[in-house]
Design an enzyme around this catalytic site. Structure first.
Site, short mmCIF file in Angstrom:
data_model
loop_
_atom_site.label_atom_id
_atom_site.label_comp_id
_atom_site.label_asym_id
_atom_site.label_seq_id
_atom_site.Cartn_x
_atom_site.Cartn_y
_atom_site.Cartn_z
N GLU A 114 0.83 -1.21 0.00
CA GLU A 114 0.00 0.00 0.00
C GLU A 114 0.86 1.26 0.00
OE1 GLU A 114 -4.04 -0.52 1.05
OE2 GLU A 114 -3.41 -1.34 2.97
N GLU A 134 -4.19 -9.95 2.44
CA GLU A 134 -5.24 -9.75 3.44
C GLU A 134 -6.46 -10.66 3.24
OE1 GLU A 134 -2.99 -5.80 3.21
OE2 GLU A 134 -3.63 -7.39 1.84
#
Length: 237
Positions: A114, A134
């Site tokens: 990210e 995730e």
């Protein structure tokens, strides 16, 4: 675990330095990285480079991060303050006025992925691996990637990254446009610093105007982007 140096004129180097945990970020690490970005901006850097020791980052440190977040909230910390620090570290809600170049070696997972997605130029060693794992743990990336990645590499490629949680090599990510350049393993930082030094040698007002115009322009229509470009160019002149 966060080091800030000035290895080249007007170039700040932000290093994640916790190799024993593959530069996983615990809550204090997120807060330190958020402070580092504020310090770099306050110090007037013209360009920043972000990297990690051996690996870029394995993401949030799941051994401690969930419990630390829960403890902070139970202790009365406001959620917006807590998540402001976390998101500020990975540049989700913080737009820096200067370019940021990522130098990526080893693994770049989760929150590390990210952070890289918020940078402007991305140099990867040819053995680097990228993943958003995730989904396999029952949650989703929430540091900007779900919103940003389809705009950066296209819908189908983004969905493959986000839904599979698989590892993708540097060359595949370059083909998709997520990575700017792939270089021999171990040389990403040198290449990133060379690029940053070249950018830092240009008049800073022009560099900042380009970054602002591009960042604002990609969020709207082409006509709106033309208007933003014209306004920025006129202000610069």
């Amino acid at each position: 675990m966060i080091r800030v140096e000035t290895p080249r004129p007007h170039v700040a180097l932000v290093t994640l330095d916790k190799p024993a945990r593959r530069n996983a970020l615990d809550l204090p690490g997120f807060r330190a990285l958020s402070r580092a970005w504020r310090d770099v901006a306050a110090d007037g850097a013209r360009v920043a480079v972000v990297t990690g020791v051996r690996d870029f980052s394995s993401g949030a440190d799941l051994k401690t991060f969930p419990d630390d977040v829960a403890a902070a909230l139970r202790g009365g910390e406001l959620p917006e303050h807590l998540w402001g620090d976390i998101h500020g570290a990975i540049l989700r809600d913080r737009v820096l006025p200067f370019p940021v170049v990522a130098a990526i070696e080893g693994i770049c997972f989760g929150a590390g992925f990210e952070l890289v997605g918020a940078t402007d130029i991305r140099i990867a060693g040819d053995t680097a691996q990228f993943s958003t794992p995730e989904v396999g743990r029952g949650f989703m990336a929430s540091g900007g990637t779900v919103a940003r990645l389809p705009r950066q590499i296209g819908y189908a490629a983004a969905m493959q990254v986000l839904l599979t949680g698989a590892r993708f090599g540097a060359e595949r990510m370059r083909e998709w446009g997520y990575v700017s350049e792939v270089v021999p393993a171990g040389t990403a930082l040198d290449r990133a610093l060379d690029i940053a030094e070249l950018i830092a040698a240009h008049p800073p007002a022009a560099v900042r105007a380009i970054k602002r115009a591009v960042g604002e322009g990609v969020r709207g229509t082409l006509a709106e982007a033309y208007a933003i470009e014209t306004r920025a160019a006129d202000e610069l002149l």
